[in-house]
Design an enzyme around this catalytic site. Structure first.
Site, PDB file in Angstrom:
ATOM      1  N   ARG A 103       0.818  -1.237   0.000  1.00 61.36           N
ATOM      2  CA  ARG A 103       0.000   0.000   0.000  1.00 61.36           C
ATOM      3  C   ARG A 103       0.841   1.270   0.000  1.00 61.36           C
ATOM      4  NH1 ARG A 103      -3.341  -2.844   3.743  1.00 61.36           N
ATOM      5  NH2 ARG A 103      -5.047  -3.811   2.590  1.00 61.36           N
ATOM      6  N   LYS A 125       0.092  11.079 -10.873  1.00 61.09           N
ATOM      7  CA  LYS A 125      -0.673  10.077 -11.638  1.00 61.09           C
ATOM      8  C   LYS A 125       0.286   8.987 -12.077  1.00 61.09           C
ATOM      9  CE  LYS A 125      -4.490  12.644 -13.699  1.00 61.09           C
ATOM     10  NZ  LYS A 125      -5.093  13.105 -14.959  1.00 61.09           N
ATOM     11  N   GLU A 167       4.079  21.012 -23.645  1.00 54.82           N
ATOM     12  CA  GLU A 167       3.402  21.050 -22.331  1.00 54.82           C
ATOM     13  C   GLU A 167       3.788  22.318 -21.564  1.00 54.82           C
ATOM     14  OE1 GLU A 167       1.048  19.002 -21.438  1.00 54.82           O
ATOM     15  OE2 GLU A 167       1.372  17.162 -22.579  1.00 54.82           O
ATOM     16  N   LYS A 209       2.273  23.231 -12.262  1.00 59.74           N
ATOM     17  CA  LYS A 209       1.524  21.972 -12.234  1.00 59.74           C
ATOM     18  C   LYS A 209       1.195  21.567 -10.793  1.00 59.74           C
ATOM     19  CE  LYS A 209       0.882  17.302 -13.788  1.00 59.74           C
ATOM     20  NZ  LYS A 209       1.241  16.181 -14.647  1.00 59.74           N
ATOM     21  N   GLU A 219      -8.857  15.350  -9.498  1.00 64.10           N
ATOM     22  CA  GLU A 219      -9.653  15.801 -10.642  1.00 64.10           C
ATOM     23  C   GLU A 219     -11.149  15.755 -10.355  1.00 64.10           C
ATOM     24  OE1 GLU A 219      -7.049  14.745 -14.183  1.00 64.10           O
ATOM     25  OE2 GLU A 219      -9.022  14.091 -14.861  1.00 64.10           O
ATOM     26  N   ARG A 224      -8.219  20.645 -11.956  1.00 70.07           N
ATOM     27  CA  ARG A 224      -7.117  19.932 -12.618  1.00 70.07           C
ATOM     28  C   ARG A 224      -7.371  19.808 -14.125  1.00 70.07           C
ATOM     29  NH1 ARG A 224      -3.286  15.097 -10.221  1.00 70.07           N
ATOM     30  NH2 ARG A 224      -2.056  14.883 -12.100  1.00 70.07           N
ATOM     31  N   ASN A 228      -5.596  19.842 -19.091  1.00 69.96           N
ATOM     32  CA  ASN A 228      -6.005  19.172 -20.321  1.00 69.96           C
ATOM     33  C   ASN A 228      -6.181  20.126 -21.482  1.00 69.96           C
ATOM     34  OD1 ASN A 228      -6.256  16.315 -19.943  1.00 69.96           O
ATOM     35  ND2 ASN A 228      -7.714  16.844 -18.341  1.00 69.96           N
ATOM     36  N   HIS A 231      -5.682  18.986 -25.009  1.00 68.94           N
ATOM     37  CA  HIS A 231      -5.611  17.527 -24.977  1.00 68.94           C
ATOM     38  C   HIS A 231      -6.850  16.830 -25.530  1.00 68.94           C
ATOM     39  CE1 HIS A 231      -2.037  18.355 -22.722  1.00 68.94           C
ATOM     40  NE2 HIS A 231      -1.802  17.077 -22.472  1.00 68.94           N
ATOM     41  N   HIS A 235      -5.783  14.377 -28.131  1.00 72.04           N
ATOM     42  CA  HIS A 235      -5.999  12.924 -28.032  1.00 72.04           C
ATOM     43  C   HIS A 235      -6.721  12.415 -29.263  1.00 72.04           C
ATOM     44  CE1 HIS A 235      -5.597  12.853 -23.369  1.00 72.04           C
ATOM     45  NE2 HIS A 235      -4.455  12.607 -23.966  1.00 72.04           N
ATOM     46  N   HIS A 247       2.517  12.608 -28.956  1.00 70.19           N
ATOM     47  CA  HIS A 247       1.636  13.363 -28.070  1.00 70.19           C
ATOM     48  C   HIS A 247       1.922  14.882 -28.120  1.00 70.19           C
ATOM     49  CE1 HIS A 247      -0.786  14.102 -24.498  1.00 70.19           C
ATOM     50  NE2 HIS A 247       0.236  14.762 -23.979  1.00 70.19           N
TER      51      HIS A 247
HETATM   52  N1  LIG Z   1       1.698  10.508 -15.224  1.00 69.34           N
HETATM   53  C1  LIG Z   1       1.483  11.634 -15.870  1.00 69.34           C
HETATM   54  O1  LIG Z   1       0.953  12.604 -15.324  1.00 69.34           O
HETATM   55  C2  LIG Z   1       1.889  11.730 -17.303  1.00 69.34           C
HETATM   56  C3  LIG Z   1       1.839  12.969 -17.948  1.00 69.34           C
HETATM   57  C4  LIG Z   1       2.286  13.040 -19.275  1.00 69.34           C
HETATM   58  C5  LIG Z   1       2.744  11.890 -19.912  1.00 69.34           C
HETATM   59  N2  LIG Z   1       2.768  10.700 -19.249  1.00 69.34           N
HETATM   60  C6  LIG Z   1       3.248   9.478 -19.903  1.00 69.34           C
HETATM   61  O2  LIG Z   1       4.618   9.690 -20.223  1.00 69.34           O
HETATM   62  C7  LIG Z   1       4.966   8.866 -21.330  1.00 69.34           C
HETATM   63  C8  LIG Z   1       5.779   9.684 -22.302  1.00 69.34           C
HETATM   64  O3  LIG Z   1       6.938  10.138 -21.645  1.00 69.34           O
HETATM   65  P1  LIG Z   1       8.268  10.527 -22.453  1.00 69.34           P
HETATM   66  O4  LIG Z   1       7.929  11.454 -23.548  1.00 69.34           O
HETATM   67  O5  LIG Z   1       9.273  10.924 -21.450  1.00 69.34           O
HETATM   68  O6  LIG Z   1       8.592   9.159 -23.194  1.00 69.34           O
HETATM   69  P2  LIG Z   1       9.647   7.984 -22.987  1.00 69.34           P
HETATM   70  O7  LIG Z   1       9.745   7.580 -21.570  1.00 69.34           O
HETATM   71  O8  LIG Z   1       9.252   6.942 -23.969  1.00 69.34           O
HETATM   72  O9  LIG Z   1      11.002   8.679 -23.456  1.00 69.34           O
HETATM   73  C9  LIG Z   1      11.132   9.167 -24.776  1.00 69.34           C
HETATM   74  C10 LIG Z   1      12.411   8.674 -25.417  1.00 69.34           C
HETATM   75  O10 LIG Z   1      13.531   9.340 -24.834  1.00 69.34           O
HETATM   76  C11 LIG Z   1      14.525   8.382 -24.465  1.00 69.34           C
HETATM   77  N3  LIG Z   1      15.264   8.977 -23.344  1.00 69.34           N
HETATM   78  C12 LIG Z   1      14.858   9.088 -22.055  1.00 69.34           C
HETATM   79  N4  LIG Z   1      15.749   9.811 -21.369  1.00 69.34           N
HETATM   80  C13 LIG Z   1      16.744  10.144 -22.217  1.00 69.34           C
HETATM   81  C14 LIG Z   1      17.931  10.907 -22.092  1.00 69.34           C
HETATM   82  N5  LIG Z   1      18.268  11.507 -20.945  1.00 69.34           N
HETATM   83  N6  LIG Z   1      18.739  11.043 -23.177  1.00 69.34           N
HETATM   84  C15 LIG Z   1      18.385  10.484 -24.364  1.00 69.34           C
HETATM   85  N7  LIG Z   1      17.260   9.770 -24.556  1.00 69.34           N
HETATM   86  C16 LIG Z   1      16.445   9.606 -23.480  1.00 69.34           C
HETATM   87  C17 LIG Z   1      13.753   7.143 -24.168  1.00 69.34           C
HETATM   88  O11 LIG Z   1      14.564   6.016 -24.301  1.00 69.34           O
HETATM   89  C18 LIG Z   1      12.660   7.176 -25.225  1.00 69.34           C
HETATM   90  O12 LIG Z   1      13.131   6.659 -26.447  1.00 69.34           O
HETATM   91  C19 LIG Z   1       3.658   8.335 -21.910  1.00 69.34           C
HETATM   92  O13 LIG Z   1       3.525   6.982 -21.596  1.00 69.34           O
HETATM   93  C20 LIG Z   1       2.588   9.167 -21.202  1.00 69.34           C
HETATM   94  O14 LIG Z   1       1.374   8.444 -21.033  1.00 69.34           O
HETATM   95  C21 LIG Z   1       2.356  10.608 -17.962  1.00 69.34           C
END
Ligand SMILES: NC(=O)c1ccc[n+]([C@@H]2O[C@H](COP(=O)([O-])OP(=O)(O)OC[C@H]3O[C@@H](n4cnc5c(N)ncnc54)[C@H](O)[C@@H]3O)[C@@H](O)[C@H]2O)c1
Length: 348
Positions: A103, A125, A167, A209, A219, A224, A228, A231, A235, A247
């Site tokens: 938990r 999240k 963003e 944020k 939300e 919150r 979006n 978005h 989306h 995205h």
């Molecule tokens: N939880 C939330 O509030 C929230 C908000 C927005 C997005 N997300 C999620 O985040 C994800 C997208 O995140 P992202 O864009 O970071 O994608 P990702 O984690 O896939 O990273 C993008 C690319 O960058 C590479 N990478 C990572 N760090 C690096 C570095 N320091 N140097 C070189 N390459 C590097 C990774 O290997 C990957 O190929 C999605 O799954 C989305 O749903 C979550």
């Protein structure tokens, strides 16, 4: 180095931004499990290391369960720490594991992408993909510490910087006029990854944020939803390309469309659309669906009815009123559909 703390419901979230802040992990009390992707090998002492696949496939629920299995095997207890190092995908899956393990295991987020630093790593999240559905299972679970180490961005490709900037621009447009002005004056130093500019951008984004999240963590209060902006249409664009359009690029066009709707419906001051387009263009982000390859516009419009913000036949939209301000407006899905057809169809 910049740092601040924010109380979110029952937990304090501490944020540190700067070069080398990842080293703070070494002074955490208790045992540490570091979860990281194959492409990033942290040179930090840990009691347990779990390596997961990079990118969206790493977010499968089976990886979350593998992390849990390894924690159990190593006899971790609730006073110990899970440190998630990676892009948004790694943070989402590792955060999910931390939230369900006994938990709740202490969680430290160390984002390595700009998107992770300004968005995914903040706000609590977590999520995993289950079956064919993205983010189908998830929890709200705040990290106690977020270490935003700029040095990770040295290796991040410019394309990934731009995706994260979409963003950041969103925060400027609906929440923070000062950030909007900073971005328009400093876009070239940000894209050149100059340390002071990046630090400021990440610090202001995290502040914006977390402030919103503190007011409406789950939300439920209609606050919150501001996060979006862009978005709903974004989306739909992602869905209309079978998630081939990234995205950040989808929400960039989404913000232009939604600002147009706000202006046409009389909620936004005249000139807001031009201001949105101006800033996105400075960062070389798309402003028109015609700049996006592989978009099936019909499929995009169809997917609008599946939006998570839909309540019956209405959808709650966060509209910019002027730069840095917003209001939530419930609009009928049918009205939205009409505007989106117009926006995706007319080439902006
Ligand atoms: N939880 C939330 O509030 C929230 C908000 C927005 C997005 N997300 C999620 O985040 C994800 C997208 O995140 P992202 O864009 O970071 O994608 P990702 O984690 O896939 O990273 C993008 C690319 O960058 C590479 N990478 C990572 N760090 C690096 C570095 N320091 N140097 C070189 N390459 C590097 C990774 O290997 C990957 O190929 C999605 O799954 C989305 O749903 C979550």
């Amino acid at each position: 180095m910049m740092e601040f703390s924010q109380q979110v419901c029952c937990s304090e979230v501490k944020v540190k931004v700067g070069r080398g802040v990842v080293k703070e992990i070494e002074s955490l009390p208790g045992r540490k499990c570091i979860v990281h992707p194959k492409s990033i090998k942290p040179e930090l002492k840990a009691d347990l290391e779990v390596e997961i696949e990079d990118g969206e496939s790493g977010k499968d629920i089976k990886n979350a369960m593998r992390i849990v299995d390894e924690l159990l095997e190593a006899e971790f207890t609730r006073g110990d720490y899970l440190v998630a190092i990676g892009g948004g995908t790694v943070l989402d899956v590792a955060g999910f594991s931390a939230s369900i393990f006994m938990r709740g295991l202490n969680l430290v987020n160390v984002p390595t992408t700009l998107l992770g630093m300004v968005d995914a790593g903040i706000g609590g999240k977590t999520g995993v993909n289950y079956g064919m559905a993205k983010n189908m299972l998830g929890t709200f679970y705040q990290p106690s510490l977020i270490l935003e180490d700029i040095s990770f961005l040295d290796t991040l490709p410019e394309e990934e910087i731009r995706k994260g900037m979409a963003e950041v621009i969103k925060y400027g447009l609906v929440l923070d006029k000062e950030l909007y002005d900073f971005l328009s004056l400093n876009y070239s130093s940000i894209l050149r990854k100059e340390q002071n500019s990046l630090e400021r951008v990440i610090h202001l984004s995290a502040l914006n944020k977390l402030k919103v999240v503190a007011e409406d963590e789950r939300e439920t209060k209609g606050i919150r939803v501001v996060l979006n902006f862009g978005h709903t249409v974004g989306h739909a664009i992602e869905a209309g390309s079978n998630f081939q359009i990234p995205h950040g690029l989808a929400i960039s066009v989404g913000m232009v469309c939604e600002a147009k709707i706000a202006e046409e419906m009389g909620y936004a001051e005249e000139g807001v659309v031009e201001d949105v387009i101006w800033l996105l263009q400075l960062f070389n982000l798309p402003i028109s669906p015609d700049q996006l390859k592989g978009l099936d516009k019909e499929q995009a419009v169809k997917s609008l009815s599946k939006d998570k913000k839909r309540r019956g036949e209405d959808i709650l939209m966060p509209f910019p009123t002027r730069i840095g301000s917003w209001r939530g407006v419930k609009i009928p899905l049918e009205t939205l559909r009409g505007f989106v057809v117009q926006c995706l169809g007319d080439g902006t």
